[in-house]
Design an enzyme around this catalytic site. Structure first.
Site, short mmCIF file in Angstrom:
data_model
loop_
_atom_site.label_atom_id
_atom_site.label_comp_id
_atom_site.label_asym_id
_atom_site.label_seq_id
_atom_site.Cartn_x
_atom_site.Cartn_y
_atom_site.Cartn_z
N HIS A 47 -1.20 0.16 9.87
CA HIS A 47 -0.51 0.16 8.60
C HIS A 47 -1.18 1.17 7.68
O HIS A 47 -2.39 1.43 7.79
CB HIS A 47 -0.58 -1.22 7.94
CG HIS A 47 0.17 -2.28 8.68
ND1 HIS A 47 0.45 -3.50 8.13
CD2 HIS A 47 0.71 -2.30 9.93
CE1 HIS A 47 1.13 -4.24 8.99
NE2 HIS A 47 1.29 -3.54 10.10
N GLU A 49 -2.21 1.01 4.71
CA GLU A 49 -3.38 0.50 3.98
C GLU A 49 -4.62 0.50 4.85
O GLU A 49 -5.71 0.90 4.41
CB GLU A 49 -3.13 -0.94 3.50
CG GLU A 49 -1.95 -1.12 2.60
CD GLU A 49 -0.69 -1.56 3.35
OE1 GLU A 49 -0.32 -0.90 4.35
OE2 GLU A 49 -0.09 -2.56 2.94
N CYS A 77 0.86 -6.81 3.55
CA CYS A 77 0.98 -7.99 4.41
C CYS A 77 -0.35 -8.75 4.35
O CYS A 77 -1.34 -8.25 3.81
CB CYS A 77 1.30 -7.55 5.84
SG CYS A 77 -0.08 -6.76 6.70
#
Length: 143
Positions: A47, A49, A77
């Site tokens: 992801h 991030e 998430c």
């Protein structure tokens, strides 16, 4: 958030879910920027991030980002929200809310759980309409 949106658009061009993230240092200097690379890396954890948190820590040569901010186009998430806490991010700023998969304001609400290591300042809804439209367009094209 403009840089995170640029990264989200680059992710879209690569065929990834269009999420972009940026880590900035104490004076606002960009330490890392990237977008989702789940498909390209064949890694469900790639992801945006996660990629920028790791990259920023490596560039600083430290494991904690206590004076840094994470900017992301979508509410993180649970995995990414927990990682932001582990990296000790000072502030988390996100664009679109994610009622289905978010882990900050929705579902797991990572920072509200007992024993959270660090609870960053959270600012949601920054350029929300623009971030949400990018994601909505991506998923509509897949249906």
């Amino acid at each position: 958030m403009a840089l995170a949106l640029e990264e989200a658009r680059a992710s879209l061009r690569r065929g990834e879910v269009p999420v972009g993230a940026v880590v900035t240092g104490p004076q606002g200097m960009v330490l890392a920027r990237d977008g989702n690379r789940v498909e390209a890396m064949h890694d469900a954890g790639a992801h945006a991030e996660m990629l920028v948190l790791r990259s920023a820590a490596a560039s600083l040569g430290q494991t904690r980002l206590t004076h840094c901010d994470l900017w992301v186009t979508l509410e993180p998430c649970p995995m990414c929200a927990a990682a932001a806490g582990l990296f000790r991010i000072r502030r988390l700023v996100f664009g679109a809310y994610d009622p289905k998969g978010g882990g900050v304001e929705h579902n797991a609400r990572i920072y509200e759980r007992p024993g959270s290591l660090l609870v960053p300042e959270v600012v949601g809804g920054v350029r929300e309409a623009e971030c949400a439209a990018l994601l909505r367009g991506f998923f509509e094209s897949r249906r």
